[in-house]
Motif scaffolding. Structure first.
Motif, mmCIF file in Angstrom:
data_model
loop_
_atom_site.group_PDB
_atom_site.id
_atom_site.type_symbol
_atom_site.label_atom_id
_atom_site.label_comp_id
_atom_site.label_asym_id
_atom_site.label_seq_id
_atom_site.Cartn_x
_atom_site.Cartn_y
_atom_site.Cartn_z
ATOM 1 N N GLY A 227 -14.671 -4.626 -4.005
ATOM 2 C CA GLY A 227 -13.319 -5.153 -3.989
ATOM 3 C C GLY A 227 -12.510 -4.813 -2.762
ATOM 4 N N LEU A 228 -11.208 -4.782 -2.945
ATOM 5 C CA LEU A 228 -10.223 -4.746 -1.870
ATOM 6 C C LEU A 228 -9.468 -3.428 -1.906
ATOM 7 C CD1 LEU A 228 -8.919 -8.314 -2.726
ATOM 8 C CD2 LEU A 228 -10.738 -7.711 -1.091
ATOM 9 N N MET A 229 -9.383 -2.764 -0.741
ATOM 10 C CA MET A 229 -8.756 -1.451 -0.692
ATOM 11 C C MET A 229 -7.683 -1.394 0.378
ATOM 12 S SD MET A 229 -9.825 -0.235 2.433
ATOM 13 C CE MET A 229 -9.181 1.425 2.211
ATOM 14 N N GLY A 230 -6.781 -0.449 0.204
ATOM 15 C CA GLY A 230 -5.784 -0.144 1.222
ATOM 16 C C GLY A 230 -5.529 1.351 1.248
ATOM 17 N N ALA A 231 -5.003 1.835 2.356
ATOM 18 C CA ALA A 231 -4.659 3.251 2.470
ATOM 19 C C ALA A 231 -3.615 3.420 3.563
ATOM 20 C CB ALA A 231 -5.895 4.100 2.783
ATOM 21 N N CYS A 232 -2.793 4.443 3.395
ATOM 22 C CA CYS A 232 -1.731 4.723 4.363
ATOM 23 C C CYS A 232 -1.530 6.237 4.416
ATOM 24 C CB CYS A 232 -0.452 4.002 3.953
ATOM 25 S SG CYS A 232 0.942 4.252 5.072
ATOM 26 N N TYR B 251 -12.177 17.412 8.084
ATOM 27 C CA TYR B 251 -10.813 17.789 7.724
ATOM 28 C C TYR B 251 -10.761 18.868 6.647
ATOM 29 C CZ TYR B 251 -9.972 13.395 10.171
ATOM 30 O OH TYR B 251 -9.959 12.395 11.102
ATOM 31 N N GLY B 252 -11.806 18.943 5.829
ATOM 32 C CA GLY B 252 -11.857 19.977 4.803
ATOM 33 C C GLY B 252 -11.195 19.616 3.495
ATOM 34 N N PHE B 253 -10.641 18.410 3.374
ATOM 35 C CA PHE B 253 -9.991 18.020 2.123
ATOM 36 C C PHE B 253 -10.669 16.785 1.538
ATOM 37 C CE2 PHE B 253 -7.364 16.020 5.518
ATOM 38 C CZ PHE B 253 -7.586 14.689 5.218
ATOM 39 N N THR B 254 -10.377 16.512 0.271
ATOM 40 C CA THR B 254 -10.860 15.327 -0.424
ATOM 41 C C THR B 254 -9.675 14.580 -1.009
ATOM 42 O OG1 THR B 254 -13.010 16.283 -0.976
ATOM 43 C CG2 THR B 254 -12.225 14.486 -2.377
ATOM 44 N N VAL B 255 -9.576 13.285 -0.696
ATOM 45 C CA VAL B 255 -8.545 12.423 -1.278
ATOM 46 C C VAL B 255 -9.209 11.135 -1.770
ATOM 47 C CG1 VAL B 255 -6.470 13.254 -0.122
ATOM 48 C CG2 VAL B 255 -7.977 11.679 1.081
ATOM 49 N N ASP B 256 -8.706 10.623 -2.890
ATOM 50 C CA ASP B 256 -9.305 9.451 -3.513
ATOM 51 C C ASP B 256 -8.213 8.682 -4.251
ATOM 52 O OD1 ASP B 256 -11.698 7.955 -4.027
ATOM 53 O OD2 ASP B 256 -11.709 8.706 -6.084
ATOM 54 N N ASP B 257 -7.087 8.449 -3.548
ATOM 55 C CA ASP B 257 -5.911 7.935 -4.239
ATOM 56 C C ASP B 257 -5.375 6.627 -3.674
ATOM 57 O OD1 ASP B 257 -4.918 8.930 -1.866
ATOM 58 O OD2 ASP B 257 -3.604 10.429 -2.775
ATOM 59 N N GLY B 258 -6.134 5.945 -2.813
ATOM 60 C CA GLY B 258 -5.707 4.641 -2.321
ATOM 61 C C GLY B 258 -5.912 3.559 -3.373
ATOM 62 N N PRO B 259 -5.165 2.463 -3.315
ATOM 63 C CA PRO B 259 -5.362 1.361 -4.256
ATOM 64 C C PRO B 259 -6.668 0.619 -3.990
ATOM 65 C CG PRO B 259 -3.724 0.760 -2.613
ATOM 66 C CD PRO B 259 -4.048 2.205 -2.376
ATOM 67 N N VAL C 236 0.855 -1.188 0.000
ATOM 68 C CA VAL C 236 0.000 0.000 0.000
ATOM 69 C C VAL C 236 0.894 1.242 0.000
ATOM 70 C CG1 VAL C 236 -1.792 1.245 1.235
ATOM 71 C CG2 VAL C 236 -1.787 -1.259 1.254
ATOM 72 N N PRO C 237 0.749 2.129 -0.965
ATOM 73 C CA PRO C 237 1.646 3.285 -1.055
ATOM 74 C C PRO C 237 1.450 4.283 0.090
ATOM 75 C CG PRO C 237 0.516 2.877 -3.140
ATOM 76 C CD PRO C 237 -0.170 2.055 -2.103
ATOM 77 N N ALA C 238 2.505 4.994 0.397
ATOM 78 C CA ALA C 238 2.462 6.029 1.429
ATOM 79 C C ALA C 238 1.614 7.217 0.982
ATOM 80 C CB ALA C 238 3.882 6.501 1.741
ATOM 81 N N LYS C 239 1.049 7.902 1.993
ATOM 82 C CA LYS C 239 0.302 9.140 1.782
ATOM 83 C C LYS C 239 -0.904 8.945 0.860
ATOM 84 C CE LYS C 239 3.674 10.809 4.197
ATOM 85 N NZ LYS C 239 3.524 10.896 5.663
ATOM 86 N N THR C 240 -1.623 7.854 1.050
ATOM 87 C CA THR C 240 -2.831 7.576 0.268
ATOM 88 C C THR C 240 -4.019 7.419 1.195
ATOM 89 O OG1 THR C 240 -2.318 5.192 0.306
ATOM 90 C CG2 THR C 240 -1.555 6.451 -1.598
ATOM 91 N N ASP C 241 -5.206 7.748 0.690
ATOM 92 C CA ASP C 241 -6.391 7.650 1.539
ATOM 93 C C ASP C 241 -7.644 7.794 0.691
ATOM 94 O OD1 ASP C 241 -7.823 7.307 3.856
ATOM 95 O OD2 ASP C 241 -7.244 9.188 4.795
ATOM 96 N N PHE C 242 -8.808 7.538 1.331
ATOM 97 C CA PHE C 242 -10.126 7.808 0.770
ATOM 98 C C PHE C 242 -10.890 8.647 1.787
ATOM 99 C CE2 PHE C 242 -8.893 3.730 -1.125
ATOM 100 C CZ PHE C 242 -9.147 3.959 -2.476
ATOM 101 N N TRP C 243 -11.282 9.847 1.405
ATOM 102 C CA TRP C 243 -12.059 10.727 2.298
ATOM 103 C C TRP C 243 -12.617 11.886 1.495
ATOM 104 C CZ3 TRP C 243 -13.783 9.964 7.073
ATOM 105 C CH2 TRP C 243 -14.347 11.046 7.758
ATOM 106 N N ARG C 244 -13.808 12.372 1.932
ATOM 107 C CA ARG C 244 -14.397 13.538 1.267
ATOM 108 C C ARG C 244 -14.876 14.574 2.289
ATOM 109 N NH1 ARG C 244 -15.434 14.086 -3.880
ATOM 110 N NH2 ARG C 244 -17.091 15.573 -3.367
#
Length: 218
Positions: free
Chosen positions: A180-185, A61-69, A49-57
């Protein structure tokens, strides 16, 4: 009446047939494919699982990330999905588990989060987060989700026998879902995640079963 009874039997037989189908890990797709991953003997997915990845909207926190595998296949209708997860967790928010996803604004993830937490994030434009703290840090856990009508029930287990419900939430029905299958770091330098015994079991449509039963009872 005879025709309706035959139809009900056909639905039941279809459900029994599809229940034996396990998702092939070789025939799935990537969103945010990681650099290092492999399928071992067709039975387990291992990924870094790559560093600095996540799922959140947005929320809190005020930010949106959608870059986890996210490694997935698409299903319509109702189903049960479960997987055994084992992670070499390093930092507090290292996470791995299941994801059900309609699009970037509508998704659910259920995972181990921070070694001793089982958590769910439900997102419909904005995300919310619920957490169950475990008394210890088991090496492996099973995560299960059941989609029925417009709801998803989420469970976890230590042995794949006794399951504890951790969340019931809304998800749009009658539309395809990526499963499916997800990861985040989000905070760490990455970790290795192993997914085993991944299985999606299609379920007979609940409304159709109820309709057919009412017709047969007339």
């Amino acid at each position: 009446m005879k025709h309706l009874k035959i139809k009900i039997m056909s639905i039941a037989l279809l459900a029994a047939a599809t229940s034996s189908m396990a998702q092939s890990l070789d025939k799935m797709n990537w969103l945010n494919e990681p650099q290092q991953w492999e399928i071992k003997e067709g039975k387990a997915l291992v990924m870094d699982v790559p560093a600095k990845t996540d799922f959140w909207r947005i929320s809190h926190y005020g930010f949106t990330v959608d870059d986890g595998p996210f490694y997935y296949a698409t299903y319509g209708g109702e189903f049960e999905v479960k997987v055994k997860i084992t992670g070499n967790y390093v930092t507090t928010f290292d996470q791995m588990g299941l994801m059900l996803r309609i699009d970037h604004e509508n998704w659910i993830k259920a995972d181990v989060d921070g070694k001793q937490n089982v958590s769910a994030v439900v997102t419909h434009r904005t995300s919310d987060w619920s957490v169950v703290q475990l008394p210890d840090a088991p090496r492996s856990l099973w995560i299960k989700a059941v989609r029925r009508l417009d709801a998803v029930e989420i469970f976890f287990s230590r042995d794949d026998k006794e399951y504890t419900m951790m969340r019931t939430c809304w998800l749009q029905d009658n539309c395809p879902v990526m499963v499916g299958l997800m990861g985040a770091c989000p905070d760490g330098k990455g970790f290795t995640a192993t997914f085993e015994e991944f299985k999606v079991t299609p379920l007979a449509d609940q409304r159709r079963l109820e309709w057919a039963k009412k017709q047969a009872d007339k």
